[in-house]
Design a protein around this motif. Structure first.
Motif, mmCIF file in Angstrom:
data_model
loop_
_atom_site.group_PDB
_atom_site.id
_atom_site.type_symbol
_atom_site.label_atom_id
_atom_site.label_comp_id
_atom_site.label_asym_id
_atom_site.label_seq_id
_atom_site.Cartn_x
_atom_site.Cartn_y
_atom_site.Cartn_z
ATOM 1 N N PHE A 51 -4.185 -11.266 12.154
ATOM 2 C CA PHE A 51 -4.655 -9.914 12.469
ATOM 3 C C PHE A 51 -3.541 -8.949 12.109
ATOM 4 N N SER A 52 -3.848 -7.979 11.263
ATOM 5 C CA SER A 52 -2.835 -7.056 10.780
ATOM 6 C C SER A 52 -3.309 -5.621 10.890
ATOM 7 N N GLU A 53 -2.390 -4.740 11.217
ATOM 8 C CA GLU A 53 -2.665 -3.311 11.199
ATOM 9 C C GLU A 53 -1.612 -2.634 10.331
ATOM 10 N N SER A 54 -2.016 -2.235 9.142
ATOM 11 C CA SER A 54 -1.125 -1.509 8.233
ATOM 12 C C SER A 54 -1.256 -0.024 8.526
ATOM 13 N N SER A 55 -0.239 0.532 9.125
ATOM 14 C CA SER A 55 -0.303 1.927 9.559
ATOM 15 C C SER A 55 0.550 2.849 8.706
ATOM 16 N N GLU A 56 1.359 2.288 7.832
ATOM 17 C CA GLU A 56 2.203 3.102 6.961
ATOM 18 C C GLU A 56 2.135 2.573 5.548
ATOM 19 N N GLY A 57 2.521 3.426 4.602
ATOM 20 C CA GLY A 57 2.508 3.075 3.202
ATOM 21 C C GLY A 57 1.725 4.094 2.395
ATOM 22 N N PHE A 58 1.585 3.829 1.121
ATOM 23 C CA PHE A 58 0.888 4.757 0.228
ATOM 24 C C PHE A 58 0.603 4.050 -1.086
ATOM 25 N N PHE A 59 -0.274 4.643 -1.873
ATOM 26 C CA PHE A 59 -0.388 4.218 -3.252
ATOM 27 C C PHE A 59 -0.474 5.450 -4.144
ATOM 28 N N THR A 60 0.254 5.385 -5.224
ATOM 29 C CA THR A 60 0.254 6.443 -6.232
ATOM 30 C C THR A 60 -0.402 5.911 -7.484
ATOM 31 N N ILE A 61 -1.480 6.564 -7.894
ATOM 32 C CA ILE A 61 -2.167 6.219 -9.132
ATOM 33 C C ILE A 61 -2.187 7.462 -9.991
ATOM 34 N N SER A 230 7.149 -7.459 12.332
ATOM 35 C CA SER A 230 7.306 -6.019 12.132
ATOM 36 C C SER A 230 8.376 -5.761 11.073
ATOM 37 N N GLY A 231 8.301 -4.606 10.469
ATOM 38 C CA GLY A 231 9.289 -4.232 9.470
ATOM 39 C C GLY A 231 9.045 -4.799 8.092
ATOM 40 N N GLY A 232 7.914 -5.475 7.880
ATOM 41 C CA GLY A 232 7.607 -6.013 6.561
ATOM 42 C C GLY A 232 7.198 -4.915 5.590
ATOM 43 N N ARG A 233 7.559 -5.086 4.352
ATOM 44 C CA ARG A 233 7.275 -4.077 3.323
ATOM 45 C C ARG A 233 7.012 -4.790 2.001
ATOM 46 N N LEU A 234 5.820 -4.579 1.442
ATOM 47 C CA LEU A 234 5.444 -5.139 0.151
ATOM 48 C C LEU A 234 5.307 -4.013 -0.861
ATOM 49 N N VAL A 235 5.865 -4.223 -2.054
ATOM 50 C CA VAL A 235 5.918 -3.140 -3.037
ATOM 51 C C VAL A 235 5.518 -3.627 -4.425
ATOM 52 N N ASP A 236 4.968 -2.717 -5.200
ATOM 53 C CA ASP A 236 4.689 -2.950 -6.619
ATOM 54 C C ASP A 236 4.625 -1.597 -7.307
ATOM 55 N N ASN A 237 5.437 -1.401 -8.332
ATOM 56 C CA ASN A 237 5.353 -0.171 -9.126
ATOM 57 C C ASN A 237 5.398 -0.480 -10.616
ATOM 58 N N SER A 238 4.774 -1.616 -10.967
ATOM 59 C CA SER A 238 4.749 -2.044 -12.367
ATOM 60 C C SER A 238 3.337 -2.175 -12.932
ATOM 61 N N PHE A 239 2.330 -1.793 -12.161
ATOM 62 C CA PHE A 239 0.944 -2.024 -12.584
ATOM 63 C C PHE A 239 0.358 -0.819 -13.326
ATOM 64 N N ALA A 240 -0.639 -1.090 -14.138
ATOM 65 C CA ALA A 240 -1.380 -0.045 -14.845
ATOM 66 C C ALA A 240 -2.682 0.244 -14.114
ATOM 67 N N ALA A 274 2.479 1.081 -5.326
ATOM 68 C CA ALA A 274 1.780 0.698 -4.100
ATOM 69 C C ALA A 274 2.799 0.160 -3.107
ATOM 70 N N VAL A 275 2.754 0.681 -1.889
ATOM 71 C CA VAL A 275 3.660 0.248 -0.818
ATOM 72 C C VAL A 275 2.840 0.040 0.449
ATOM 73 N N LEU A 276 2.991 -1.116 1.093
ATOM 74 C CA LEU A 276 2.270 -1.434 2.327
ATOM 75 C C LEU A 276 3.257 -1.832 3.421
ATOM 76 N N GLU A 277 3.122 -1.233 4.604
ATOM 77 C CA GLU A 277 3.959 -1.561 5.749
ATOM 78 C C GLU A 277 3.062 -1.695 6.972
ATOM 79 N N GLY A 278 3.433 -2.574 7.914
ATOM 80 C CA GLY A 278 2.585 -2.714 9.082
ATOM 81 C C GLY A 278 3.058 -3.727 10.087
ATOM 82 N N VAL A 279 2.248 -3.920 11.107
ATOM 83 C CA VAL A 279 2.493 -4.903 12.158
ATOM 84 C C VAL A 279 1.447 -5.997 12.028
ATOM 85 N N ILE A 280 1.888 -7.242 12.084
ATOM 86 C CA ILE A 280 0.999 -8.380 11.899
ATOM 87 C C ILE A 280 1.080 -9.301 13.100
#
Length: 292
Positions: A51-61, A230-240, A274-280
């Motif tokens: 069970f996860s709640e991603s409450s922070e992050g963003f995506f730029t397209i 807590s404090g996990g952060r997944l990132v990707d800024n190489s996609f098209a 794309a950046v995702l942060e949250g509590v799991i």
């Protein structure tokens, strides 16, 4: 070993995965296990409820950045056969298929693509942006999976080592607005946005520069049957990103170019993030069942 096991499970829990068709009713766990009511407990080999709640992050397209304004819930389960560290792991859908409850996020500027100047007082910026993002001019973005759930690949070793691709995720983004109709998407099943998240440091093509993720930290409950990460952060800024299609129904040939001009898509690799942060929360399936 326990730390490695939990770290890999956390990766799947942080991600925005779409729902699949409903196949069974949720369970009724109680107390601290209540949040796992949609865990796929019907899978006999299930290793973890998620069970996860991603409450922070963003995506730029393209030229548009969409922050997470509404927390996104993800729920489901994880399992493996022999070793956690051999190959990739699939995330299994929630018991009723509601793995990712639809959570539209407001697109700043809406259809007009206009936001308040940064030099305005903050209260005036908020008022202006709230007005633009509502009603006929408001646009929402909802992430959906562009392939079956089995296409989501999790790599525990890469997650723990903060190197390489920890998760591969093909998505499409639905743009919601009465004027745009019900089939306005960036990406599709045949031409998805392919995200390759890392908890380490990216190596994107220019003009993007490297950014870093984090596997996060976790703690056990008293019975050691629930882990909170807590404090996990997944990132990707190489996609098209492909351009928008299907906007405006029969008038898509006119509306698609309009939407693309506002969002700056199609957008080449190195111009999106794309950046995702949250509590799991990760639960022991046996303990979840026992609480019912």
């Amino acid at each position: 070993m326990k730390r490695l096991f939990l770290a890999a499970a956390c990766l799947g829990a942080m991600l925005l995965l779409p729902t699949s068709a409903a196949i069974a009713a949720p369970h009724n766990p109680t107390g601290e296990y209540a949040q796992f009511n949609d865990c796929p407990l019907s899978r006999a080999s299930l290793e973890l409820c998620v069970f996860s709640e991603s409450s922070e992050g963003f995506f730029t397209i393209g030229t548009k950045t969409v922050p997470l304004k509404t927390p996104q819930i993800l729920q489901g389960g994880l399992e493996f056969e022999e070793s956690l560290f051999e190959g990739d792991l699939p995330l299994f859908a929630a018991e009723d298929g509601n793995t990712l409850p639809p959570t539209p996020q407001p697109v700043p500027g809406g259809l007009l693509g206009v936001t308040a100047p940064k030099w305005w007082p903050q209260f005036l910026q908020d008022l202006f942006n709230e007005t633009i993002n509502n009603g006929f001019t408001g646009v929402t973005a909802t992430v959906e999976l562009a392939a079956p759930a089995s296409s989501v690949k999790l790599n525990a070793a890469n997650l723990l080592g903060a190197t390489g691709t920890a998760l591969t995720l093909p998505i499409k983004v639905k743009l919601g607005n009465p004027f745009l109709g019900n089939n306005c998407y960036i990406g599709s099943n045949s031409n998805p946005i392919n995200l390759k998240f890392t908890s380490g440091t990216t190596s994107p093509p220019p003009p993007n520069e490297p950014i870093s993720g984090d596997p996060g930290e976790f703690e056990f409950n008293e019975a050691e049957t629930i882990i909170t990460l807590s404090g996990g952060r997944l990132v990707d800024n190489s996609f098209a990103s492909p351009g928008a299609k299907g906007c405006g129904g029969l008038f898509a040939f006119l509306i698609d170019p309009f939407v693309n001009s506002i969002l700056g898509v199609p957008s080449a690799a190195g111009k999106n993030t794309a950046v995702l942060e949250g509590v799991i929360k990760l639960g022991d399936p046996a303990a979840v069942k026992a609480s019912e």
